[in-house]
Design an enzyme around this catalytic site. Sequence first.
Site, PDB file in Angstrom:
ATOM      1  N   GLU A  63     -45.048 -28.338  -2.336  1.00  0.00           N
ATOM      2  CA  GLU A  63     -46.232 -28.218  -3.182  1.00  0.00           C
ATOM      3  C   GLU A  63     -47.201 -29.355  -2.874  1.00  0.00           C
ATOM      4  O   GLU A  63     -46.801 -30.495  -2.699  1.00  0.00           O
ATOM      5  CB  GLU A  63     -45.831 -28.249  -4.659  1.00  0.00           C
ATOM      6  CG  GLU A  63     -46.999 -28.048  -5.612  1.00  0.00           C
ATOM      7  CD  GLU A  63     -46.587 -28.039  -7.077  1.00  0.00           C
ATOM      8  OE1 GLU A  63     -47.325 -27.446  -7.880  1.00  0.00           O
ATOM      9  OE2 GLU A  63     -45.535 -28.622  -7.410  1.00  0.00           O
ATOM     10  N   LYS A 133     -50.347 -20.056  -8.563  1.00  0.00           N
ATOM     11  CA  LYS A 133     -49.361 -20.468  -9.575  1.00  0.00           C
ATOM     12  C   LYS A 133     -49.653 -19.803 -10.913  1.00  0.00           C
ATOM     13  O   LYS A 133     -50.742 -19.923 -11.473  1.00  0.00           O
ATOM     14  CB  LYS A 133     -49.400 -21.992  -9.714  1.00  0.00           C
ATOM     15  CG  LYS A 133     -48.264 -22.591 -10.532  1.00  0.00           C
ATOM     16  CD  LYS A 133     -48.348 -24.112 -10.441  1.00  0.00           C
ATOM     17  CE  LYS A 133     -47.166 -24.808 -11.074  1.00  0.00           C
ATOM     18  NZ  LYS A 133     -47.276 -26.281 -10.920  1.00  0.00           N
ATOM     19  N   CYS A 174     -43.136 -24.333  -8.296  1.00  0.00           N
ATOM     20  CA  CYS A 174     -42.716 -25.420  -9.184  1.00  0.00           C
ATOM     21  C   CYS A 174     -42.374 -24.949 -10.605  1.00  0.00           C
ATOM     22  O   CYS A 174     -41.289 -24.447 -10.847  1.00  0.00           O
ATOM     23  CB  CYS A 174     -43.795 -26.508  -9.197  1.00  0.00           C
ATOM     24  SG  CYS A 174     -43.192 -28.136  -9.743  1.00  0.00           S
TER      25      CYS A 174
END
Length: 301
Positions: A63, A133, A174
């Site tokens: 990331e 995301k 994440c």
Amino acid sequence: MCASTTDAVHPRFTKKPVYALGGLKIALLQLAVGPDKSKNIERAVKEIHSVKEKGAQLVVLPECFNSPYGTKYFAEYAEEVPTGATCRALSKVAAEAGLCVVGGTVPERCGDRLYNTCTVWDSSGKLLAQYRKMHLFDIDIPNKITFKESEVLSAGDQLAIFECQGIKVGLGICYDLRFPEQARLMANEGCSLLVYPGAFNMATGPRHWELLGRARAADLQLWVALASPARDPAADYVAWGHSALLDPWGAVAHTLAHEPATLLADVDLATVEEVREQIPIRRQRRTDIYDTILKCQSNLR
């Protein structure tokens, strides 16, 4: 009490899943990340060429591999997809090395919005998938860490699945790792591997990074790859590191420490079939009572 069909004869449990046996060699690059964007990109390109020479077929970057992680950096380092400098470099190296590249994440600018975005490039350099995301990292742990991605970033609303060497791969980023419903939807679409570029911190990393990866792998009986930046104690945001590959049994197949390093390993689909045959929970789920469904098919691309 309502009468119900017994599990033993319910049609759901008589249908045997079909698996495409095979595998691929995956490389997780735990890269050092600094303030110089061009150097971050150069470092990634160099390592991609290096793992290609070692037989990698799929390479995963961490990331925010091209920029420091933090809300104050996102606008400065943001670029458009697929025309930005980082995307052009990833496209070029994927074609030169002849492998599939999961480009970690980059801060993406689209109009007046910013996203935390993962791009995937096939062996010809073509953009294979783009994932923004979906679950933004907004947490507040007193005396530990407070972080609000939503102050700067917008959330994505599209799932992303791609194929590499005949294997379906699902993408998360994440904080998405904490949401099993998203992972379930990708597994339902036939994924045997879920990939999460991430940067868990020093508060949540020791507690949950490996735990959540193992949980997703065991729950869904598939492989899970976690790719983190290397730890930089001098950074504003200190990443936990410990990139890892979790197998369909929920065990840690391979892991790294926190320094810059590469994890190179085989993802064996025979293990997926073995687990799903021996513990057939995918055929035993009571979808007549509960289920995880995709509300809009357009959310899958």
